[in-house]
Design an enzyme around this catalytic site. Structure first.
Site, PDB file in Angstrom:
ATOM      1  N   GLU A 150       0.838  -1.211   0.000  1.00  0.00           N
ATOM      2  CA  GLU A 150       0.000   0.000   0.000  1.00  0.00           C
ATOM      3  C   GLU A 150       0.874   1.263   0.000  1.00  0.00           C
ATOM      4  OE1 GLU A 150      -2.823  -0.751  -0.851  1.00  0.00           O
ATOM      5  OE2 GLU A 150      -2.760  -2.821  -0.159  1.00  0.00           O
ATOM      6  N   HIS A 153       1.897   1.943  -3.425  1.00  0.00           N
ATOM      7  CA  HIS A 153       0.831   2.580  -4.212  1.00  0.00           C
ATOM      8  C   HIS A 153       0.849   4.103  -4.030  1.00  0.00           C
ATOM      9  CE1 HIS A 153      -1.399  -0.659  -6.050  1.00  0.00           C
ATOM     10  NE2 HIS A 153      -1.526  -1.320  -4.919  1.00  0.00           N
TER      11      HIS A 153
HETATM   12 ZN   LIG Z   1      -2.065  -3.309  -4.628  1.00  0.00          ZN
END
Ligand SMILES: [Zn+2]
Length: 165
Positions: A150, A153
């Site tokens: 995450e 991201h």
């Molecule tokens: Zn992902």
């Protein structure tokens, strides 16, 4: 309740590869974005985590499903104490990490693809919760791996990018 479309590679690369901006905690839009992220994550069958850019919002927020990571939480865990089934991390930063682990990772934004990626085995993360309180969380196992994906991201990095290195 608003389940959003999860943006996928390659159609939405221009968004997914973008670096997200820090969240202004007083921004009145935060609440809606966070609720949409929770609804969208819960709606997926196997998703452990979801980052804001995956629903097209370039802000530094990600969420994790607690039922998937409960066993990976420390005894003094902040998110274990919250009642919600989804944990929210705003303006997160990894402040410490330990060990190495390799795991076959999948991603909701890269359907049908998985990659063995080397990550830290244990991470300590600092973030704000949705009430604006700062907290620290020590995570291992799947939770630690999910947090690192995450965080990627939020910096515009996808699991595909590891293969090319
Ligand atoms: Zn992902």
């Amino acid at each position: 309740m608003a389940v959003k479309m999860i943006l996928t590679y390659p159609e939405f690369s221009h968004i997914l590869k973008h670096k997200s901006e820090p969240v202004q905690m007083a921004d009145p839009d935060n609440k809606q974005v966070i609720q949409d992220m929770k609804d969208t994550l819960i709606y997926t069958e196997h998703g452990v985590g979801l980052a804001a850019p995956q629903i097209g919002v370039l802000k530094r927020i990600f969420v994790l499903r607690k039922d998937m990571i409960n066993k990976d939480l420390a005894r003094d865990s902040h998110i274990a104490k919250t009642k919600d089934e989804v944990a929210v991390f705003i303006n997160p930063k990894i402040v410490a990490h330990k060990g190495k682990v390799k795991f076959g990772e999948g991603c909701l934004s890269v359907p049908g693809y998985s990659a063995d990626i080397e990550r830290a085995k244990v991470v300590k993360i600092r973030a704000f919760d949705e009430n604006g309180n700062i907290f620290y969380e020590r995570l291992q196992g799947l939770a630690a791996i999910a947090v690192q994906q995450e965080m990627d991201h939020l910096d515009g990095v996808l699991i595909l990018d590891y293969e090319k290195k």
